[in-house]
Design an enzyme around this catalytic site. Structure first.
Site, PDB file in Angstrom:
ATOM      1  N   GLU A  94      43.493  31.266  22.594  1.00 16.59           N
ATOM      2  CA  GLU A  94      43.500  32.610  22.034  1.00 16.59           C
ATOM      3  C   GLU A  94      44.124  33.584  23.030  1.00 16.59           C
ATOM      4  OE1 GLU A  94      39.701  31.868  19.133  1.00 16.59           O
ATOM      5  OE2 GLU A  94      39.461  33.376  20.685  1.00 16.59           O
ATOM      6  N   CYS A 107      46.060  39.787  27.333  1.00 19.72           N
ATOM      7  CA  CYS A 107      45.145  38.892  28.038  1.00 19.72           C
ATOM      8  C   CYS A 107      45.477  37.468  27.603  1.00 19.72           C
ATOM      9  CB  CYS A 107      43.714  39.276  27.652  1.00 19.72           C
ATOM     10  SG  CYS A 107      42.455  38.194  28.339  1.00 19.72           S
ATOM     11  N   CYS A 114      37.654  25.260  29.053  1.00 21.27           N
ATOM     12  CA  CYS A 114      37.414  25.579  30.458  1.00 21.27           C
ATOM     13  C   CYS A 114      36.366  24.627  30.991  1.00 21.27           C
ATOM     14  CB  CYS A 114      36.908  27.020  30.589  1.00 21.27           C
ATOM     15  SG  CYS A 114      36.731  27.585  32.309  1.00 21.27           S
ATOM     16  N   CYS A 118      30.261  28.273  32.714  1.00 21.83           N
ATOM     17  CA  CYS A 118      29.379  29.434  32.878  1.00 21.83           C
ATOM     18  C   CYS A 118      28.563  29.566  31.576  1.00 21.83           C
ATOM     19  CB  CYS A 118      30.196  30.697  33.142  1.00 21.83           C
ATOM     20  SG  CYS A 118      31.248  30.560  34.606  1.00 21.83           S
ATOM     21  N   CYS A 121      29.343  32.262  28.713  1.00 15.74           N
ATOM     22  CA  CYS A 121      30.714  32.379  28.214  1.00 15.74           C
ATOM     23  C   CYS A 121      30.976  31.334  27.146  1.00 15.74           C
ATOM     24  CB  CYS A 121      31.699  32.218  29.373  1.00 15.74           C
ATOM     25  SG  CYS A 121      33.421  32.246  28.848  1.00 15.74           S
ATOM     26  N   GLY A 159      39.997  29.654  30.055  1.00 15.60           N
ATOM     27  CA  GLY A 159      40.385  28.804  31.173  1.00 15.60           C
ATOM     28  C   GLY A 159      40.259  29.473  32.522  1.00 15.60           C
ATOM     29  N   GLU A 160      40.409  28.672  33.563  1.00 19.44           N
ATOM     30  CA  GLU A 160      40.332  29.148  34.937  1.00 19.44           C
ATOM     31  C   GLU A 160      41.724  29.006  35.572  1.00 19.44           C
ATOM     32  OE1 GLU A 160      38.496  30.779  37.138  1.00 19.44           O
ATOM     33  OE2 GLU A 160      40.058  30.276  38.575  1.00 19.44           O
ATOM     34  N   HIS A 214      29.364  38.476  39.124  1.00 20.23           N
ATOM     35  CA  HIS A 214      28.166  38.432  38.261  1.00 20.23           C
ATOM     36  C   HIS A 214      26.837  38.315  38.989  1.00 20.23           C
ATOM     37  CE1 HIS A 214      31.139  38.245  35.190  1.00 20.23           C
ATOM     38  NE2 HIS A 214      31.419  36.967  35.349  1.00 20.23           N
ATOM     39  N   ASN A 288      28.906  40.534  26.480  1.00 19.18           N
ATOM     40  CA  ASN A 288      29.188  40.379  25.056  1.00 19.18           C
ATOM     41  C   ASN A 288      28.354  39.237  24.509  1.00 19.18           C
ATOM     42  OD1 ASN A 288      31.267  42.408  24.665  1.00 19.18           O
ATOM     43  ND2 ASN A 288      32.503  41.145  26.032  1.00 19.18           N
ATOM     44  N   CYS A 329      35.652  39.720  26.036  1.00 14.56           N
ATOM     45  CA  CYS A 329      35.456  38.839  27.194  1.00 14.56           C
ATOM     46  C   CYS A 329      34.349  37.839  26.892  1.00 14.56           C
ATOM     47  CB  CYS A 329      35.034  39.627  28.432  1.00 14.56           C
ATOM     48  SG  CYS A 329      36.225  40.820  28.978  1.00 14.56           S
TER      49      CYS A 329
HETATM   50  N1  SAH Z   1      37.912  31.876  34.470  1.00 20.77           N
HETATM   51  C1  SAH Z   1      38.409  33.169  34.857  1.00 20.77           C
HETATM   52  C2  SAH Z   1      39.179  33.807  33.762  1.00 20.77           C
HETATM   53  C3  SAH Z   1      38.363  34.152  32.518  1.00 20.77           C
HETATM   54  S1  SAH Z   1      38.153  35.849  32.553  1.00 20.77           S
HETATM   55  C4  SAH Z   1      37.255  34.021  35.325  1.00 20.77           C
HETATM   56  O1  SAH Z   1      36.118  33.611  35.182  1.00 20.77           O
HETATM   57  O2  SAH Z   1      37.490  35.078  35.892  1.00 20.77           O
HETATM   58  C5  SAH Z   1      36.909  36.156  31.509  1.00 20.77           C
HETATM   59  C6  SAH Z   1      36.028  37.237  32.075  1.00 20.77           C
HETATM   60  O3  SAH Z   1      35.016  37.498  31.098  1.00 20.77           O
HETATM   61  C7  SAH Z   1      35.314  36.761  33.321  1.00 20.77           C
HETATM   62  O4  SAH Z   1      35.070  37.825  34.189  1.00 20.77           O
HETATM   63  C8  SAH Z   1      34.028  36.271  32.718  1.00 20.77           C
HETATM   64  O5  SAH Z   1      33.006  36.150  33.649  1.00 20.77           O
HETATM   65  C9  SAH Z   1      33.761  37.334  31.689  1.00 20.77           C
HETATM   66  N2  SAH Z   1      32.817  36.918  30.658  1.00 20.77           N
HETATM   67  C10 SAH Z   1      32.511  35.673  30.263  1.00 20.77           C
HETATM   68  N3  SAH Z   1      31.590  35.696  29.303  1.00 20.77           N
HETATM   69  C11 SAH Z   1      31.296  36.989  29.078  1.00 20.77           C
HETATM   70  C12 SAH Z   1      30.424  37.661  28.183  1.00 20.77           C
HETATM   71  N4  SAH Z   1      29.662  36.982  27.328  1.00 20.77           N
HETATM   72  N5  SAH Z   1      30.401  39.005  28.233  1.00 20.77           N
HETATM   73  C13 SAH Z   1      31.194  39.687  29.086  1.00 20.77           C
HETATM   74  N6  SAH Z   1      32.039  39.119  29.950  1.00 20.77           N
HETATM   75  C14 SAH Z   1      32.080  37.780  29.947  1.00 20.77           C
END
Ligand code: SAH
Length: 339
Positions: A94, A107, A114, A118, A121, A159-160, A214, A288, A329
């Site tokens: 996406e 974005c 991924c 986490c 996510c 993804g990372e 976080h 979110n 996010c």
């Molecule tokens: N893997 C990379 C790129 C993904 S960025 C990274 O972790 O940075 C996605 C961003 O959204 C990251 O900062 C992640 O921690 C955040 N994210 C993931 N789940 C989320 C959620 N439920 N609500 C808000 N932010 C979230």
């Protein structure tokens, strides 16, 4: 894991030499014409009307997009757009475009799925599918560019990026060199892959770096960001300091505010110490909604911001975009639209 080499390279995976080989027997200026059409307006081969028809037909397969849009959803009155793309092997990713008065940010995803797992996510919950190629990463920007004048690109989708280092870097270079997006308008977001951060510091590419922190104590971060067990906070901080020293750029720390989990006064103390040591800016976002995680009541994120401000931390609370279309996010799951 599916490799990336068994698929036909996409148009943005081709080097100039590849294009020259493809256009062998044609006048030399054709190479520049095709590159201009691709990079300037992401033309499909059939739209390259400056080329003779026979050549267009010949390029129809070789320059066909590597990603097909399966769906396109809009929110915020058209200022947020989410695409669901499918690769030739069926892998789904996406891409989200966010238009603001002064900028248009895209974005992009760097992997289908991924492996970082986490728990809050949605992408992490779905597991890893495969790496995207550099061309597939660039092509997401190209698709968005067909609709809007894109000014900024963030590697914050599925993804990372630093776990797909070589291809992500290739995409950054191509966005910079060929699509003309200045490095200062490119941002890589990482969960904190320490060797990747160190390596990025040496590339001489002044992109922005965002670290998804976080939690600023190891016990909590081990739970929220499991890769912390491999690269704990002290090592992460040292790598970030190296990056700041090498690039002279300001680091961002991302913090999804999870009510009662990481928004207490003690969390603000720990985050303030971590950010202060690096001169970092903090980006807060209210968590979110994803399966198993509830969004905090809106005032909590603002309350946490003021706790940080009281400790001298430069923190902004980002407004969420596209939550109603699953584009916010942490919500990108690669599901087909309408599910
Ligand atoms: N893997 C990379 C790129 C993904 S960025 C990274 O972790 O940075 C996605 C961003 O959204 C990251 O900062 C992640 O921690 C955040 N994210 C993931 N789940 C989320 C959620 N439920 N609500 C808000 N932010 C979230």
């Amino acid at each position: 894991m599916t490799g990336t080499t068994d698929r036909r390279p996409g148009p943005f995976d081709l080097s100039v030499a590849d294009l020259e080989a493809l256009l062998d027997g044609e006048p030399r200026y054709r190479v520049a014409q095709v590159l201009d059409a691709l990079h300037g307006r992401f033309a499909f081969p059939e739209e390259m009307t400056e080329l003779p028809r026979a050549l267009r037909d010949r390029l129809a397969v070789a320059l066909a997009p590597a990603l097909q849009p399966l769906g396109r959803l809009e929110a915020d009155g058209g200022d947020t757009i989410k695409w669901v793309f499918q690769g030739a092997d069926g892998a789904r990713v996406e891409t989200v475009l966010m238009a603001y008065p002064d900028r248009v940010t895209v974005c992009v995803s760097t992997q289908a799925g991924c492996a970082m797992a986490c728990p809050f996510c949605a992408t992490g919950q779905g597991g890893f599918v495969r790496h995207l190629s550099s061309g597939e990463i660039v092509e997401q920007v190209a698709w968005a560019r067909r609709e809007r004048r894109v000014t900024h690109v963030v590697f914050m989708g599925m993804g990372e990026p630093l776990a797909n280092y070589r291809r992500s870097l290739g995409a950054l270079r191509r966005l910079h060199r060929d699509l003309g997006i200045s490095a200062r308008r490119l941002t890589v977001s990482t969960v904190g892959i320490v060797p990747g951060i160190r390596r990025l510091a040496t590339e001489g590419l002044p992109v922005n770096l965002a670290v998804s922190l976080h939690a600023a104590n190891d016990a909590l971060r081990d739970r929220l960001v499991p890769v912390n067990r491999r690269y704990p906070l002290a090592e992460l901080s040292a790598a970030c300091a190296e990056w700041v020293a090498a690039t002279g750029r300001r680091l961002s720390l991302e913090w999804a505010v999870i009510g009662g989990v990481n928004d207490r006064a003690v969390d603000a103390d720990e985050l303030a110490a971590f950010a202060d040591a690096l001169g970092a800016h903090v980006n807060l976002i209210a968590l979110n909604e994803t399966p198993g995680y509830r969004s905090p009541a809106p005032p909590r994120a603002e309350r946490f911001r003021s706790l940080l401000a009281g400790r001298g931390v430069n923190a902004t609370l980002r407004a969420t975009r596209g939550a109603d279309i699953g584009a916010a996010c942490g919500q990108l799951a690669g599901a087909p639209p309408g599910r």
